[in-house]
Design an enzyme around this catalytic site. Sequence first.
Site, mmCIF file in Angstrom:
data_model
loop_
_atom_site.group_PDB
_atom_site.id
_atom_site.type_symbol
_atom_site.label_atom_id
_atom_site.label_comp_id
_atom_site.label_asym_id
_atom_site.label_seq_id
_atom_site.Cartn_x
_atom_site.Cartn_y
_atom_site.Cartn_z
ATOM 1 N N CYS A 130 -12.833 -4.310 8.615
ATOM 2 C CA CYS A 130 -11.974 -5.142 9.450
ATOM 3 C C CYS A 130 -11.498 -6.332 8.607
ATOM 4 O O CYS A 130 -12.310 -7.010 7.981
ATOM 5 C CB CYS A 130 -12.753 -5.638 10.667
ATOM 6 N N CYS A 144 -13.126 -9.868 10.385
ATOM 7 C CA CYS A 144 -14.547 -10.232 10.298
ATOM 8 C C CYS A 144 -15.242 -9.558 9.105
ATOM 9 O O CYS A 144 -16.403 -9.822 8.838
ATOM 10 C CB CYS A 144 -15.277 -9.877 11.594
ATOM 11 N N GLU A 153 -3.083 -1.738 -4.520
ATOM 12 C CA GLU A 153 -4.367 -1.075 -4.648
ATOM 13 C C GLU A 153 -4.398 -0.310 -5.965
ATOM 14 O O GLU A 153 -3.400 0.258 -6.376
ATOM 15 C CB GLU A 153 -4.540 -0.104 -3.482
ATOM 16 N N ASP A 166 0.841 -1.203 0.000
ATOM 17 C CA ASP A 166 0.000 0.000 0.000
ATOM 18 C C ASP A 166 0.874 1.250 0.000
ATOM 19 O O ASP A 166 1.923 1.287 0.635
ATOM 20 C CB ASP A 166 -0.892 0.003 1.248
ATOM 21 N N CYS A 178 -15.706 -7.372 15.966
ATOM 22 C CA CYS A 178 -14.999 -8.518 16.553
ATOM 23 C C CYS A 178 -13.937 -8.095 17.564
ATOM 24 O O CYS A 178 -13.365 -8.930 18.257
ATOM 25 C CB CYS A 178 -14.371 -9.378 15.465
ATOM 26 N N CYS A 205 -11.857 -2.737 15.753
ATOM 27 C CA CYS A 205 -13.083 -3.253 15.148
ATOM 28 C C CYS A 205 -14.232 -3.198 16.152
ATOM 29 O O CYS A 205 -14.131 -3.722 17.262
ATOM 30 C CB CYS A 205 -12.876 -4.685 14.663
ATOM 31 N N ASP A 263 -2.928 1.062 9.017
ATOM 32 C CA ASP A 263 -2.333 0.768 7.710
ATOM 33 C C ASP A 263 -2.194 -0.735 7.503
ATOM 34 O O ASP A 263 -2.414 -1.252 6.407
ATOM 35 C CB ASP A 263 -0.949 1.424 7.585
#
Length: 271
Positions: free
Chosen positions: A207, A210, A140, A48, A229, A226, A236
């Site tokens: 997340c 989950c 990405e 990324d 969960c 999150c 990052d």
Amino acid sequence: MDPAAFRGVPWLTGARLVREANGWHVVFRLETPDVQPESHGGPPVGVDCGVTRTLALSDGTFRDLPVLLSPGEASRLLRLKRKAARQRRARPRDAPASNRLRRTYDQIALVRARTKRRRDDWAHKVTTGTSREFGLVVIEDLRVGAMTRSTRGTVENPWRKVRQKAGLNRGILNAAWGHVGAHLVYKTARVGGVLVRVPAPYTSQRCHVCEVVDRVSRPDQATFLCTSCGWSGNADTNAILNIRAAGLSFMGVEISGLPGTAKRQPPGKAA
Ligand SMILES: [Zn+2]
């Protein structure tokens, strides 16, 4: 001479002289034989692009663009820019640039050329290392990424430091990200690896454990917590694990593990 001895060895097909701000350079043109590489077999990784860390990898490591000018060079550049501004103000309106002003411009161009070379050198080393180490590289889709980042950094959660740094280095960073993407395309292919670009909306709010998307899961710029969960960690790292997962699922669905042949088929155009 056995021709097989030259299998995979590039040969020189031309050379030309190029003049840049910092002098003359010889550019060699090499032709690389079209050898089908064996499939890579290395582990998958997500990469990324960011502002605080130039590249974040899903294995938890970072590849940061180093400071490209020494403090001395940076203050020299600043001095030259001020000098150019003074010389511009001194000349009469609409008059052509004086010889002195042109000389100052040349000196500025010299420093810029040095910056560019160091940035390109970094991009080459990073992409060579990444394509050697990993068999599947997921990045990405940058057009989507740029929008996500600006929303993340400025509208949703204004974070002055990020914005300042982005303002200072935006040109350099954009160019570095662009080079990384472009180099990875051919460098992964050359060693039998695969590069996948995935559109990755909501990577910063989803997340990776989950898969629940909730903007409240980002209490601040650096943290992911999150709400569903309870996973918590570096924001990052969470985003890049989402990108990696998107790339893996893309590979699984579309080409079921045939490294070296990753081509995204347009929908409805089956072979
Ligand atoms: Zn979760």
